[in-house]
Design a protein around this motif. Structure first.
Motif, PDB file in Angstrom:
ATOM      1  N   MET A   1      39.476  36.232  34.115  1.00 12.36           N
ATOM      2  CA  MET A   1      39.992  35.068  34.826  1.00 12.36           C
ATOM      3  C   MET A   1      39.896  33.817  33.970  1.00 12.36           C
ATOM      4  O   MET A   1      40.795  32.975  33.968  1.00 12.36           O
ATOM      5  CB  MET A   1      39.222  34.897  36.144  1.00 12.36           C
ATOM      6  N   SER A   4      42.705  32.624  31.534  1.00 11.17           N
ATOM      7  CA  SER A   4      43.867  31.860  31.992  1.00 11.17           C
ATOM      8  C   SER A   4      43.817  30.418  31.488  1.00 11.17           C
ATOM      9  O   SER A   4      44.864  29.798  31.278  1.00 11.17           O
ATOM     10  CB  SER A   4      43.936  31.866  33.519  1.00 11.17           C
ATOM     11  N   LEU A  96      45.296  34.917  37.098  1.00  5.43           N
ATOM     12  CA  LEU A  96      44.180  34.197  37.699  1.00  5.43           C
ATOM     13  C   LEU A  96      44.170  34.377  39.207  1.00  5.43           C
ATOM     14  O   LEU A  96      43.113  34.627  39.818  1.00  5.43           O
ATOM     15  CB  LEU A  96      44.272  32.707  37.341  1.00  5.43           C
ATOM     16  N   LEU A  97      45.343  34.316  39.828  1.00  4.68           N
ATOM     17  CA  LEU A  97      45.440  34.452  41.283  1.00  4.68           C
ATOM     18  C   LEU A  97      45.050  35.855  41.738  1.00  4.68           C
ATOM     19  O   LEU A  97      44.196  36.023  42.624  1.00  4.68           O
ATOM     20  CB  LEU A  97      46.877  34.133  41.723  1.00  4.68           C
ATOM     21  N   SER A 100      41.359  37.207  41.309  1.00 11.31           N
ATOM     22  CA  SER A 100      40.369  36.654  42.255  1.00 11.31           C
ATOM     23  C   SER A 100      40.133  37.603  43.429  1.00 11.31           C
ATOM     24  O   SER A 100      39.112  37.504  44.121  1.00 11.31           O
ATOM     25  CB  SER A 100      40.835  35.281  42.760  1.00 11.31           C
ATOM     26  N   PHE A 101      41.055  38.559  43.639  1.00  6.22           N
ATOM     27  CA  PHE A 101      40.891  39.532  44.727  1.00  6.22           C
ATOM     28  C   PHE A 101      40.259  40.834  44.253  1.00  6.22           C
ATOM     29  O   PHE A 101      39.965  41.714  45.065  1.00  6.22           O
ATOM     30  CB  PHE A 101      42.261  39.852  45.357  1.00  6.22           C
TER      31      PHE A 101
END
Length: 382
Positions: A1, A4, A96-97, A100-101
């Motif tokens: 992450m 990014s 990055l989005l 996060s999960f």
């Protein structure tokens, strides 16, 4: 992450560049992020994947790389470089989005004594109807809590996979793939193709298609079979490439000028136009062969063969070897042509492809269908 950040910031610097040094700085930041992701992504995928699909998922690393290259080729036909940089900044934002999960890998969590979090990660990755406790115990049996000391590199279970991984990355680059891909447009121009940029799109499409094929069949055929087939195809195609340049530039032996390769128009126009198809066929075969094996498989194998406690430093050494060799081969390509002639250079690449096959036969282990713990146990026994 965290990758990014240099990705996006690097492209922002490129987009707003007012001089060449800003372009260099932006490229350096993007290169830093690329180096880190090329180390972390294969390891992450191998640690979260089930053994039955680890080959396919691990091959998707290279599939996404060549898809990105193809996307840049296609976008580059219509977009100016600033807008191309804007476009290239989006994937890192998407990464990055979505990351996060995603959970941390179960092996890392167990190494940090976070068993409940590891179980939760396995439940997320495998679904609710699997025996997570059994898999957790299998991983725990091989997790080493202590750190890695330099003295442990005397242990064959540490240094053997490291040497195999470094050699795989070395051999991947000395096939000449980056030199050929970076000069693909020039090759097509010299072969009298009217739109060399569109020809590069065709090459990129071949790479994507055959990498996808490799990803689909790798868990059935195994790693070594694909490396054999790939190495043989590349050896033949680079030998044909050398033959093409030998016929087109018969007097190149007396030339030490590296630019001579890029001035095929000075050669016999009848000879060139008659056999220009040979260069294109050779290039297509080479790219297809590379994409089928030596493109995706080394990245997959280095994510599988290292013991957990040595995975970070060993993977780092392999990735460093890969990028250093990519830099050297690409940078010295012109010098090779000046010193060895164009056909001699491609025959050298062909010889390295033959060495690749030999190395695979004697030293690369087959990891198809095995858990990471079983692979580690194999090196410990041997």
């Amino acid at each position: 992450m965290l990758c990014s950040v240099p990705y996006v910031f690097g492209y922002i610097v490129i987009i707003s560049a007012q001089n060449v040094w800003m372009l260099y700085f932006g490229r350096m930041l993007a290169g830093l992020a690329s180096g880190i992701t090329s180390l972390v992504v294969p390891v992450y995928i191998s640690e979260v994947s089930h053994p039955k699909v680890r080959g396919m998922l691990g091959s998707c690393v290279q599939l996404m790389v060549v898809t990105g290259i193809l996307g840049a080729y296609v976008a580059g036909i219509t977009l100016k470089w600033r807008w191309l940089a804007v476009l290239c900044s989006f994937p890192s934002c998407v990464m990055l989005l979505f990351m996060s999960f995603m959970p941390e890998t179960p092996r890392f969590l167990l190494n940090q004594n976070k068993r409940s979090e590891a179980i939760a990660a396995l439940r997320f990755l495998r679904g609710p109807h699997v025996d997570h406790e059994w898999e957790c115990r299998q991983i725990e049996a091989s997790v080493q809590e202590e750190g890695l000391n330099l003295s442990e590199f005397k242990n064959p279970s540490i240094y053997r996979p490291l040497l195999i991984g470094v050699a795989l990355m070395f051999f991947q680059q000395v096939t000449g793939i980056n030199a050929v891909m970076f000069y693909a447009e020039t090759i097509f121009e010299d072969a009298n193709f009217k739109d060399s940029r569109m020809a590069s799109v065709v090459v990129g499409s071949i790479q994507v298609c055959f990498t996808a094929v490799a990803a689909l069949i790798i868990d059935k055929t195994g790693r070594k079979v694909l490396l054999y087939i790939s190495g043989i195809i590349m050896a033949l195609s680079t030998a044909l490439f050398g033959l093409y340049f030998k016929m087109v530039l018969p007097n190149q032996n007396n030339s030490s000028n590296p630019v001579v390769w890029f001035t095929l128009n000075s050669a016999s126009s009848g000879t060139e136009s008659g056999i220009s198809w040979l260069a294109v066929v050779s290039l297509g075969l080479f790219v297809a062969g590379f994409a089928l094996g030596w493109g995706p498989v080394p990245w997959l194998v280095i994510s599988e063969i290292f013991p957990l406690k040595a995975r970070g430093i060993s993977s780092g050494a392999c990735v460093l070897t890969n990028w250093v060799m990519a830099f050297l081969v690409t940078k010295e390509f012109h010098d090779f042509i000046g010193f060895l002639t164009s056909y001699g250079t491609f025959w050298l690449f062909s010889a390295f492809c033959c060495l690749n096959v030999t190395f695979t036969a004697f030293y690369v282990p087959e990891t198809k269908g095995q858990t990471l713990e079983q692979i580690e146990a194999y090196f410990r026994r041997s």
